[in-house]
Design a protein around this motif. Structure first.
Motif, PDB file in Angstrom:
ATOM      1  N   THR A 137      33.860  37.060  37.115  1.00  0.00           N
ATOM      2  CA  THR A 137      35.025  37.922  37.235  1.00  0.00           C
ATOM      3  C   THR A 137      36.291  37.109  37.488  1.00  0.00           C
ATOM      4  N   ARG A 138      37.430  37.793  37.461  1.00  0.00           N
ATOM      5  CA  ARG A 138      38.711  37.162  37.759  1.00  0.00           C
ATOM      6  C   ARG A 138      38.713  36.570  39.166  1.00  0.00           C
ATOM      7  N   ASP A 139      38.105  37.317  40.123  1.00  0.00           N
ATOM      8  CA  ASP A 139      38.051  36.824  41.498  1.00  0.00           C
ATOM      9  C   ASP A 139      37.261  35.521  41.599  1.00  0.00           C
ATOM     10  N   ASP A 140      36.188  35.406  40.804  1.00  0.00           N
ATOM     11  CA  ASP A 140      35.408  34.166  40.815  1.00  0.00           C
ATOM     12  C   ASP A 140      36.260  32.985  40.361  1.00  0.00           C
TER      13      ASP A 140
ATOM     14  N   ALA B 179      38.890  32.167  43.002  1.00  0.00           N
ATOM     15  CA  ALA B 179      38.289  31.498  44.153  1.00  0.00           C
ATOM     16  C   ALA B 179      38.020  30.031  43.846  1.00  0.00           C
TER      17      ALA B 179
ATOM     18  N   LYS C 187      42.499  32.337  46.230  1.00  0.00           N
ATOM     19  CA  LYS C 187      42.162  33.467  47.089  1.00  0.00           C
ATOM     20  C   LYS C 187      41.959  32.993  48.513  1.00  0.00           C
TER      21      LYS C 187
ATOM     22  N   ALA D  15      34.813  34.661  46.824  1.00  0.00           N
ATOM     23  CA  ALA D  15      34.559  35.808  45.962  1.00  0.00           C
ATOM     24  C   ALA D  15      33.326  36.552  46.437  1.00  0.00           C
TER      25      ALA D  15
END
Length: 463
Positions: A200-203, A206, A211, A215
């Motif tokens: 994902t974008r969060d991964d 991170a 971030k 994540a």
């Protein structure tokens, strides 16, 4: 035998769609054309019918996943015959796509271009089959899909795994892969936190250090207020209707030279007419409102000013003038702004328009608007008055010559029969494409609208 169903081209020229929800589960028995899923395109949520009758053997994607056209989404165990296998990588081999449901496109022949690597991800185990039953090759892709990716950017392969097997392309969506390239993040070294290992974008953020928390780490349970206070920003993926709307508005704003004119109108007599209609027996079961009156007035005014109902054909270097009115109505929905249109609105009476407007807005807010209802519009109305707004400068829908914004109806001091009186007043804002519509034509159209709404009896002099 096992039949694999790949995400079809829904006939809108789109390359991907999001699985909104499944209506079936592994082990369910389905009939031909039974709705098995809701799929969100850039324009609408579409019900996806089953192309086979049989048992659901495998769901390849989870709800919320963006899937590229041609990627497998579900496999069926159907009685009889042999298992479906992908065609060998041979220039002469045709791509099988059966059955060919309406709107799913026809099979095409292979072009010999390089194939795209299969996507990796765990999935539920298929039901047991006899040992001699042939199996489907779920890593091969039809020629139509290979063609569609033949001009995409090449991406570095992930390093080989510990077992020595050659690694496959990490599972992620096109926007996430682009973000990773932009930030210099190697997707091959990431563990996805999304469904079935989807990166994902969060991964990516991170891994890049963008971030504050790892994540997938969940914050302690807290109230909404305290949760908001610990977050400095929220990131919302640009997809679906919002993505399509943004692209359309940018295209319109930088293609068509917009001009906006304003006219403030005393609509007291129209509001009195509306009150009489609501109390009449003929309209007792009809949801009629000021938008209905404006829609009818617009159709009458268009008949006298046809240049407002046209489009610019750049390729043919022609102005196409419509002899029908497909009236678009901007509707605010939970999925974003949508502009479905009433086909042949000019042929409807006031009651017919009222019914069509009710059906159109109810369907849009329920998320059931079909792609056909969102295309082919010739002119639009946006009712900003429902939000208490007096006027605006609306942006044209691409391909349309004009859009009308209705302001709120307000009681205010107004000149009436040479005296100051408290009247009901509304501002009309008309934006038009100056390539198609001259200032005089736009002004005459707006003046005709104002005349009808300020004195409905004047319609008798116009038709």
């Amino acid at each position: 035998m096992i039949k694999e169903f790949r995400l079809p081209d829904l006939g809108e020229g789109l390359t991907e769609s999001e699985i909104v929800s499944w209506h079936v589960a592994v082990g369910d028995t389905v009939e031909l054309n039974q709705v098995i899923a809701d799929v969100e395109t850039a324009k609408a949520v579409v019900e996806l019918p089953s192309p086979y009758a049989g048992v659901v053997a495998k769901l390849h994607e989870q709800p919320g996943t963006v899937v590229e056209v041609g990627a497998p989404i579900v496999s069926f165990d159907i009685p009889g015959g042999e298992a479906e296998t992908a065609a060998p990588d041979d220039d002469a081999a045709p791509a099988k796509r059966e059955p060919n449901l309406v709107g799913y496109g026809a099979a095409v022949e292979k072009s010999g271009r390089p194939t795209r690597r299969a996507r990796r991800g765990a999935a539920p185990t298929l039901p047991a089959k006899p040992a001699d039953a042939p199996t489907v090759d779920e890593t091969a892709e039809p020629a139509a899909v290979q063609d569609s990716f033949s001009h995409t950017e090449s991406e570095p392969e992930a390093p080989a795994n510990a077992g020595g097997a050659s690694a496959e392309r990490p599972r992620s969506t096109p926007p996430v892969r682009k973000l990773a390239r932009d930030l210099g993040v190697d997707l091959g070294i990431l563990q996805g936190s999304g469904p079935q290992g989807l990166i994902t974008r969060d991964d990516v953020m991170a891994a890049q250090g963008g971030k504050n928390e790892p994540a997938g780490e969940s914050a302690p349970e807290a109230s909404n207020a305290s949760a908001l206070s610990t977050q400095r920003e929220t990131r919302i993926p640009i997809k679906g209707v919002r993505k399509h709307t943004a692209a359309a508005m940018v295209t319109s704003a930088f293609t068509a030279p917009h001009v906006t004119e304003f006219l403030t109108v005393d609509v007291t007599e129209s509001m009195e007419l509306l009150a009489r209609l609501k109390s009449s027996r003929a309209f007792a079961d009809v949801r009629i409102n000021v938008l209905t009156l404006v829609a009818k007035a617009l159709c009458i005014a268009l008949d006298r000013n046809p240049t407002l109902n046209s489009r610019w054909d750049e390729a043919a270097q022609e102005i196409v003038q419509h002899h029908y009115v497909n009236l678009g109505i901007a509707a605010a929905t939970p999925r974003g702004l949508m502009v479905p249109n009433i086909k042949d609105a000019q042929a409807l009476g006031l009651r017919g328009l009222a019914d069509a407007l009710k059906n159109l807005t109810d369907t849009a807010r329920a998320g059931k608007t079909s792609p056909a209802d969102l295309s082919g519009g010739t002119i639009s109305i946006t009712n900003v008055g429902v939000f208490g707004i007096d006027a605006g400068t609306p942006i044209l829908n691409p391909g349309e010559a004009a859009i009308l914004a209705m302001g709120s109806v307000r009681k205010m001091p107004w000149e009436h029969r040479d005296e100051i009186a408290l009247r009901q007043v509304m501002t009309l804002s008309l934006s038009f494409d100056h390539r198609l519509v001259d200032g005089e034509q736009g002004s005459r159209f707006l003046a005709d609208l104002g005349t009808i709404l300020s004195d409905p009896g004047m319609v008798l002099t116009m038709v």
